[in-house]
Design a protein around this motif. Structure first.
Motif, PDB file in Angstrom:
ATOM      1  N   ARG A 356       0.823  -1.210   0.000  1.00  0.00           N
ATOM      2  CA  ARG A 356       0.000   0.000   0.000  1.00  0.00           C
ATOM      3  C   ARG A 356       0.865   1.272   0.000  1.00  0.00           C
ATOM      4  O   ARG A 356       0.580   2.229  -0.725  1.00  0.00           O
ATOM      5  CB  ARG A 356      -0.924   0.010   1.223  1.00  0.00           C
ATOM      6  N   ILE A 357       1.925   1.291   0.822  1.00  0.00           N
ATOM      7  CA  ILE A 357       2.770   2.484   0.872  1.00  0.00           C
ATOM      8  C   ILE A 357       3.425   2.726  -0.477  1.00  0.00           C
ATOM      9  O   ILE A 357       3.482   3.853  -0.971  1.00  0.00           O
ATOM     10  CB  ILE A 357       3.835   2.332   1.974  1.00  0.00           C
ATOM     11  N   ALA A 358       3.918   1.640  -1.099  1.00  0.00           N
ATOM     12  CA  ALA A 358       4.543   1.779  -2.415  1.00  0.00           C
ATOM     13  C   ALA A 358       3.533   2.295  -3.435  1.00  0.00           C
ATOM     14  O   ALA A 358       3.859   3.145  -4.278  1.00  0.00           O
ATOM     15  CB  ALA A 358       5.120   0.444  -2.872  1.00  0.00           C
ATOM     16  N   ASP A 359       2.299   1.815  -3.367  1.00  0.00           N
ATOM     17  CA  ASP A 359       1.258   2.283  -4.301  1.00  0.00           C
ATOM     18  C   ASP A 359       0.990   3.769  -4.117  1.00  0.00           C
ATOM     19  O   ASP A 359       0.829   4.513  -5.088  1.00  0.00           O
ATOM     20  CB  ASP A 359      -0.034   1.491  -4.087  1.00  0.00           C
ATOM     21  N   ILE A 360       0.943   4.214  -2.865  1.00  0.00           N
ATOM     22  CA  ILE A 360       0.682   5.633  -2.591  1.00  0.00           C
ATOM     23  C   ILE A 360       1.831   6.490  -3.123  1.00  0.00           C
ATOM     24  O   ILE A 360       1.614   7.533  -3.752  1.00  0.00           O
ATOM     25  CB  ILE A 360       0.486   5.856  -1.072  1.00  0.00           C
ATOM     26  N   LEU A 361       3.066   6.053  -2.861  1.00  0.00           N
ATOM     27  CA  LEU A 361       4.226   6.803  -3.351  1.00  0.00           C
ATOM     28  C   LEU A 361       4.218   6.900  -4.874  1.00  0.00           C
ATOM     29  O   LEU A 361       4.521   7.946  -5.448  1.00  0.00           O
ATOM     30  CB  LEU A 361       5.517   6.139  -2.876  1.00  0.00           C
ATOM     31  N   ARG A 362       3.855   5.809  -5.522  1.00  0.00           N
ATOM     32  CA  ARG A 362       3.923   5.748  -6.974  1.00  0.00           C
ATOM     33  C   ARG A 362       2.781   6.539  -7.628  1.00  0.00           C
ATOM     34  O   ARG A 362       2.989   7.250  -8.613  1.00  0.00           O
ATOM     35  CB  ARG A 362       3.882   4.281  -7.414  1.00  0.00           C
ATOM     36  N   THR A 363       1.566   6.418  -7.099  1.00  0.00           N
ATOM     37  CA  THR A 363       0.398   6.992  -7.771  1.00  0.00           C
ATOM     38  C   THR A 363       0.005   8.380  -7.268  1.00  0.00           C
ATOM     39  O   THR A 363      -0.653   9.126  -7.984  1.00  0.00           O
ATOM     40  CB  THR A 363      -0.811   6.059  -7.624  1.00  0.00           C
ATOM     41  N   ARG A 364       0.419   8.730  -6.062  1.00  0.00           N
ATOM     42  CA  ARG A 364       0.008  10.027  -5.519  1.00  0.00           C
ATOM     43  C   ARG A 364       1.172  10.981  -5.284  1.00  0.00           C
ATOM     44  O   ARG A 364       1.077  12.164  -5.580  1.00  0.00           O
ATOM     45  CB  ARG A 364      -0.753   9.816  -4.195  1.00  0.00           C
ATOM     46  N   VAL A 365       2.251  10.442  -4.726  1.00  0.00           N
ATOM     47  CA  VAL A 365       3.384  11.306  -4.375  1.00  0.00           C
ATOM     48  C   VAL A 365       4.255  11.616  -5.592  1.00  0.00           C
ATOM     49  O   VAL A 365       4.577  12.772  -5.864  1.00  0.00           O
ATOM     50  CB  VAL A 365       4.228  10.668  -3.255  1.00  0.00           C
ATOM     51  N   ALA A 366       4.632  10.569  -6.340  1.00  0.00           N
ATOM     52  CA  ALA A 366       5.554  10.753  -7.470  1.00  0.00           C
ATOM     53  C   ALA A 366       5.043  11.741  -8.513  1.00  0.00           C
ATOM     54  O   ALA A 366       5.793  12.618  -8.956  1.00  0.00           O
ATOM     55  CB  ALA A 366       5.866   9.405  -8.121  1.00  0.00           C
ATOM     56  N   PRO A 367       3.749  11.680  -8.937  1.00  0.00           N
ATOM     57  CA  PRO A 367       3.282  12.623  -9.953  1.00  0.00           C
ATOM     58  C   PRO A 367       3.330  14.079  -9.492  1.00  0.00           C
ATOM     59  O   PRO A 367       3.343  14.992 -10.322  1.00  0.00           O
ATOM     60  CB  PRO A 367       1.835  12.180 -10.218  1.00  0.00           C
ATOM     61  N   VAL A 368       3.352  14.294  -8.182  1.00  0.00           N
ATOM     62  CA  VAL A 368       3.423  15.661  -7.652  1.00  0.00           C
ATOM     63  C   VAL A 368       4.865  16.092  -7.420  1.00  0.00           C
ATOM     64  O   VAL A 368       5.295  17.169  -7.833  1.00  0.00           O
ATOM     65  CB  VAL A 368       2.623  15.771  -6.333  1.00  0.00           C
ATOM     66  N   LEU A 369       5.637  15.221  -6.764  1.00  0.00           N
ATOM     67  CA  LEU A 369       6.999  15.590  -6.383  1.00  0.00           C
ATOM     68  C   LEU A 369       7.958  15.644  -7.565  1.00  0.00           C
ATOM     69  O   LEU A 369       8.842  16.517  -7.604  1.00  0.00           O
ATOM     70  CB  LEU A 369       7.538  14.613  -5.339  1.00  0.00           C
ATOM     71  N   ILE A 370       7.814  14.721  -8.513  1.00  0.00           N
ATOM     72  CA  ILE A 370       8.765  14.690  -9.632  1.00  0.00           C
ATOM     73  C   ILE A 370       8.727  15.985 -10.436  1.00  0.00           C
ATOM     74  O   ILE A 370       9.773  16.593 -10.687  1.00  0.00           O
ATOM     75  CB  ILE A 370       8.537  13.450 -10.516  1.00  0.00           C
ATOM     76  N   PRO A 371       7.539  16.482 -10.860  1.00  0.00           N
ATOM     77  CA  PRO A 371       7.529  17.763 -11.579  1.00  0.00           C
ATOM     78  C   PRO A 371       8.061  18.919 -10.744  1.00  0.00           C
ATOM     79  O   PRO A 371       8.717  19.822 -11.268  1.00  0.00           O
ATOM     80  CB  PRO A 371       6.047  17.968 -11.927  1.00  0.00           C
ATOM     81  N   MET A 372       7.804  18.889  -9.425  1.00  0.00           N
ATOM     82  CA  MET A 372       8.327  19.945  -8.562  1.00  0.00           C
ATOM     83  C   MET A 372       9.854  19.894  -8.505  1.00  0.00           C
ATOM     84  O   MET A 372      10.525  20.926  -8.567  1.00  0.00           O
ATOM     85  CB  MET A 372       7.745  19.801  -7.146  1.00  0.00           C
ATOM     86  N   ALA A 373      10.387  18.679  -8.412  1.00  0.00           N
ATOM     87  CA  ALA A 373      11.842  18.526  -8.312  1.00  0.00           C
ATOM     88  C   ALA A 373      12.527  18.980  -9.587  1.00  0.00           C
ATOM     89  O   ALA A 373      13.523  19.716  -9.556  1.00  0.00           O
ATOM     90  CB  ALA A 373      12.191  17.076  -7.998  1.00  0.00           C
ATOM     91  N   VAL A 374      11.991  18.563 -10.745  1.00  0.00           N
ATOM     92  CA  VAL A 374      12.662  18.898 -12.001  1.00  0.00           C
ATOM     93  C   VAL A 374      12.412  20.343 -12.413  1.00  0.00           C
ATOM     94  O   VAL A 374      12.972  20.808 -13.406  1.00  0.00           O
ATOM     95  CB  VAL A 374      12.228  17.947 -13.135  1.00  0.00           C
TER      96      VAL A 374
END
Length: 507
Positions: A356-374
């Motif tokens: 579940r944690i991996a799913d949350i990181l992949r589907t909710r956190v990554a789409p937000v954090l990755i564009p912010m980081a780059v």
């Protein structure tokens, strides 16, 4: 007994590039492959910026760029919708002449290399298998099996194992292949399709622990699907069909598949051999290191192995350096291979983690954090430098000396474009050369002329300082274009010391 200077086992991109380089140096090669013909399908797609830079020396870059296609952006999908778009077009524009992700499938890549090799008079000996070899004091004697099943001996000064993950060369020298195998089964499908994911960009689905990407190919509506499965389907990999895996691409990425032209499954390993050289035998490419496809690094790393080894073999065979020069091949390449395998393993493991944690990181956190980081230039630059391999360096290696400005011995020479011209133009040649940004002293000029080492002097401009170069310093470049010596004094005596220490004759 027939013989050559170098026997190359394996005619994939690594072996072909090694053969091209050596032939251009005047080295006599024999390249063999046990397959009847070049591959018509492939898994490797990406040609990274550093490879395109090095291909200038083989006059290959323009042909590769023209035949492939540039990917302008990466899209991350969640729950059937594009959640984030990462533009690649501006990344790296001040770092390299090739600031893009370039797609050129391996089968087409191999055909181009074979054509160039044939133009030099070298033909791959097909249906010819290396059975084994004996390493003797004066050379190697290999046992070969020809197309008709007849076995014969073949002599060479050195043997290069470019013969893949099941390398006979590696098995013969007994260096081992520690590592492991991913439990996921990978699949590859080339399709004719339509839909929003067929817009010439890269699309990745983050919904599940299994990886899925849509990679654009040259031509309208052509794409490659690369994915993994880990459920019960993975237990019957040999019987999987495209129908078993196509539903996810259709529903998650809205891919309208019109025709599946090719489908294959395979297991992926993460391994690095314990040694890249033993005696007169060398290991390159998949024979030395294999890893997950994360980042499109595998084929490029094998090509890098070939270029690193080629100039050293040519120098030793020409009698311009002792055999000890060849020891630097393993010293320079094995550390990079180990770091690469570790990095791709971590990236792949994170992207495919379950729970579940991996799913949350992949589907909710990554789409937000990755564009912010780059959005931050240093982050974009770091990512591009790493994936493009332009950050790869041999600092601290046996052939690397000195520092001037931000450039150390072992670094890739920084690229700078001024008034439409760049400082990489001279790097199309395969020789030792010296760069000076500013003014070169008369003694340095005289030394270079006396030793037949080209001297390239660039009028000082602020752009060179921005790139990290020091004014009036000398940068000695190896035949593979990496900086061998960086010396802020610009004195010819620094060159004398360098070549004397390594017992290399540059001219």
């Amino acid at each position: 007994m027939p013989r050559s200077d170098v026997l190359i086992a394996g005619a994939g991109p690594t072996g072909l590039v090694l053969a091209l380089w050596l032939t251009r140096f005047g080295v006599k090669v024999k390249i063999i492959d046990k397959t009847a013909e070049p591959g018509t399908t492939s898994r490797a797609l990406a040609v990274q910026a550093r490879t395109l830079e090095l291909y200038r020396q083989l006059d290959l870059t323009e042909a590769v760029v023209a035949a492939g296609n540039q990917v302008p952006a990466v899209n991350l999908w969640v729950k059937g919708e594009a959640a984030a778009r990462l533009s690649l077009e501006a990344v790296g524009s001040d770092l390299t002449p090739y600031p893009f992700l370039h797609i050129f499938p391996q089968d087409q890549h191999e055909r181009l290399l074979i054509e160039r090799l044939q133009a030099l008079g070298i033909t791959v000996q097909r249906r010819t298998e290396l059975i084994g070899f004996a390493d003797r004091e004066d050379g190697v004697v290999a046992r070969l099996r020809g197309p008709d099943g007849w076995e014969y001996d073949f002599a060479a000064d050195y043997v290069a194992g470019c013969d893949g993950a099941r390398s006979i060369v590696r098995e013969t020298i007994g260096t081992g292949f520690p590592g492991g195998t991913y439990r996921q089964v990978f699949y590859v499908a080339d399709v004719d399709a339509a839909g929003p994911a067929l817009n010439g960009e890269l699309h990745i689905d983050l919904d599940e622990a299994d990886f899925l990407g849509v990679f654009p190919l040259a031509g309208q509506g052509r794409a490659r699907l690369i994915g993994t499965v880990r459920d019960e389907r993975a237990d019957r990999a040999e019987t999987l069909t495209f129908d078993d895996v196509s539903d996810r691409a259709i529903t998650h990425l809205k891919v309208e598949v019109r025709k599946a032209n090719w489908f294959s499954t395979y297991h992926v390993h993460h391994r690095v051999t314990e040694h890249f050289r033993k005696g007169r035998a060398f290991l390159l490419g998949d024979a030395a290191h294999i890893h997950s496809p994360a980042g499109g690094q595998g084929m490029n790393t094998g090509i890098g192995d070939a270029i690193n080894l080629a100039w050293k073999l040519a120098t030793v065979l020409a009698g311009r350096a002792p055999d000890t020069l060849l020891e630097s091949y393993e010293a320079e390449r094995i550390g990079f291979a180990r770091r690469l395998v570790a990095t791709t393993d971590r990236v792949f493991s994170f992207a495919t983690a379950e729970g579940r944690i991996a799913d949350i990181l992949r589907t909710r956190v990554a789409p937000v954090l990755i564009p912010m980081a780059v959005a931050f230039e240093p982050v974009r630059e770091f990512m591009f430098r790493t994936v493009s391999q332009i950050t790869l360096n041999y600092r601290g290696g046996p052939l690397s000396r000195g520092a001037a400005g931000h450039v150390h011995g072992g670094d890739r020479l920084p690229w700078a474009r001024i008034d439409g011209a760049d400082n990489f133009d001279s790097l199309a040649t395969m020789d030792w050369q010296v760069h000076v940004y500013g003014s070169a002293g008369t003694q340095l000029a005289a030394w270079c002329e006396a030793h037949y080492v080209p001297l390239h002097v660039f009028d000082w401009r602020p752009e060179y300082e921005t790139a990290g170069l020091a004014r009036d310093a000398l940068y000695l470049l190896r035949p593979d274009t990496y900086v061998a010596l960086a010396d802020s004094s610009g004195a010819a005596s620094a060159l004398d010391r360098y070549f004397a220490e390594h017992r290399i004759q540059p001219g």
